[in-house]
Design a protein around this motif. Structure first.
Motif, PDB file in Angstrom:
ATOM      1  N   PRO A  10      61.017  53.098 -73.388  1.00 18.65           N
ATOM      2  CA  PRO A  10      62.367  53.258 -73.920  1.00 18.65           C
ATOM      3  C   PRO A  10      62.557  54.586 -74.664  1.00 18.65           C
ATOM      4  CG  PRO A  10      61.080  51.752 -75.310  1.00 18.65           C
ATOM      5  CD  PRO A  10      60.223  52.108 -74.131  1.00 18.65           C
ATOM      6  N   PRO A  11      63.826  55.061 -74.720  1.00 18.26           N
ATOM      7  CA  PRO A  11      65.007  54.452 -74.115  1.00 18.26           C
ATOM      8  C   PRO A  11      65.067  54.688 -72.610  1.00 18.26           C
ATOM      9  CG  PRO A  11      65.615  56.533 -75.114  1.00 18.26           C
ATOM     10  CD  PRO A  11      64.167  56.317 -75.437  1.00 18.26           C
ATOM     11  N   TYR A  12      65.628  53.701 -71.914  1.00 14.46           N
ATOM     12  CA  TYR A  12      65.870  53.817 -70.482  1.00 14.46           C
ATOM     13  C   TYR A  12      67.330  54.207 -70.270  1.00 14.46           C
ATOM     14  CZ  TYR A  12      61.556  51.073 -70.222  1.00 14.46           C
ATOM     15  OH  TYR A  12      60.266  50.623 -70.369  1.00 14.46           O
ATOM     16  N   GLY A  13      67.550  55.087 -69.322  1.00 11.70           N
ATOM     17  CA  GLY A  13      68.908  55.548 -69.067  1.00 11.70           C
ATOM     18  C   GLY A  13      69.812  54.442 -68.540  1.00 11.70           C
ATOM     19  N   CYS A  14      71.080  54.500 -68.932  1.00 13.09           N
ATOM     20  CA  CYS A  14      72.079  53.507 -68.530  1.00 13.09           C
ATOM     21  C   CYS A  14      73.289  54.231 -67.944  1.00 13.09           C
ATOM     22  CB  CYS A  14      72.497  52.645 -69.717  1.00 13.09           C
ATOM     23  SG  CYS A  14      71.156  51.738 -70.503  1.00 13.09           S
ATOM     24  N   ALA A  15      73.094  54.856 -66.796  1.00 12.33           N
ATOM     25  CA  ALA A  15      74.187  55.591 -66.152  1.00 12.33           C
ATOM     26  C   ALA A  15      75.325  54.644 -65.792  1.00 12.33           C
ATOM     27  CB  ALA A  15      73.674  56.302 -64.904  1.00 12.33           C
ATOM     28  N   LEU A  16      76.559  55.130 -65.876  1.00 10.37           N
ATOM     29  CA  LEU A  16      77.706  54.255 -65.645  1.00 10.37           C
ATOM     30  C   LEU A  16      77.724  53.614 -64.255  1.00 10.37           C
ATOM     31  CD1 LEU A  16      80.741  55.881 -67.494  1.00 10.37           C
ATOM     32  CD2 LEU A  16      79.309  53.965 -68.190  1.00 10.37           C
ATOM     33  N   PRO A  17      77.362  54.324 -63.158  1.00  7.58           N
ATOM     34  CA  PRO A  17      77.347  53.631 -61.865  1.00  7.58           C
ATOM     35  C   PRO A  17      76.415  52.415 -61.861  1.00  7.58           C
ATOM     36  CG  PRO A  17      77.302  56.001 -61.528  1.00  7.58           C
ATOM     37  CD  PRO A  17      77.115  55.780 -63.002  1.00  7.58           C
ATOM     38  N   ALA A  18      75.248  52.548 -62.486  1.00  4.54           N
ATOM     39  CA  ALA A  18      74.325  51.419 -62.569  1.00  4.54           C
ATOM     40  C   ALA A  18      74.883  50.313 -63.445  1.00  4.54           C
ATOM     41  CB  ALA A  18      72.978  51.880 -63.102  1.00  4.54           C
ATOM     42  N   MET A  19      75.591  50.691 -64.501  1.00  2.00           N
ATOM     43  CA  MET A  19      76.169  49.701 -65.389  1.00  2.00           C
ATOM     44  C   MET A  19      77.303  48.940 -64.701  1.00  2.00           C
ATOM     45  SD  MET A  19      74.320  49.817 -68.106  1.00  2.00           S
ATOM     46  CE  MET A  19      73.033  50.005 -66.847  1.00  2.00           C
TER      47      MET A  19
END
Length: 200
Positions: A153-162
């Motif tokens: 962590p932190p792991y990325g949280c890109a909007l397309p994945a979200m």
């Protein structure tokens, strides 16, 4: 999330004061949401992975019914002392918050980058838990960490994945351009995108 489900030893890090992810003071997104009327007195709110964040005590002082959850006993002891010293109350849960199912749904979830702290394999479990925690029409106050480098962590949280993780069948999304980027002062300025998702 139990210790067995996370390879990261959160308790050791808190006990050793090795916590570079902690912000000095309240998150600016929290202050913006308060100003916008998202966190009104009497509302039920849960903060998963609350750590030692001052938001828990801040919301309790505002008259919200706050629940904080964390794996770290050290972090929760800090929160317990802080709210008791201030004369406020808060429910504190130690252990696997993903297994938590409240008797009464919450109005708000303050997602203070808990999502970027858990292993990505647990994200589906988290989304399901969020649906169980929130009442229909309840709000997920989300902070999605933006990070190009793999691992965490932190792991990325890109909007397309979200958008895949939080599907439109269960969540009402704001326009992408309504998200506000808040650089993290301790993590080389990595931005956290703040936005509100509504549980259908």
């Amino acid at each position: 999330m139990s210790e067995e489900r996370s390879a990261f030893d959160w308790e050791t890090r808190f006990a050793a004061e090795d916590t570079p992810w902690e912000r000095p003071g309240l998150h600016p997104a929290m202050l913006a949401w308060v100003e916008a009327g998202e966190l009104e007195p009497g509302a039920r709110v849960i903060i998963p992975g609350c750590g030692r964040s001052p938001e828990l005590g801040f919301l309790a002082a505002r008259g919200l019914e706050v629940t904080g959850a964390d794996l770290s006993a050290t972090a929760l002891a800090f929160q317990r002392q802080a709210v008791e010293t201030a004369g406020h109350g808060a429910a504190l849960l130690e252990g696997d918050v993903l297994a938590h199912r409240p008797d009464t749904p919450y109005d708000r979830v303050y997602e203070q980058t808990f999502l970027c702290a858990i292993p990505p394999r647990l994200r589906v479990d988290y989304e399901r838990a969020l649906c169980d925690w929130l009442r229909p029409g309840g709000h997920l106050l989300a902070l999605f960490m933006q990070k190009d480098v793999a691992g965490g962590p932190p792991y990325g949280c890109a909007l397309p994945a979200m958008r895949e993780l939080f599907p439109a069948q269960r969540w009402i999304w704001p326009d992408d351009d309504s998200f506000i980027a808040w650089p993290h002062p301790s993590l080389t300025g990595k931005p956290e995108l703040a936005g509100i998702l509504v549980r259908r």
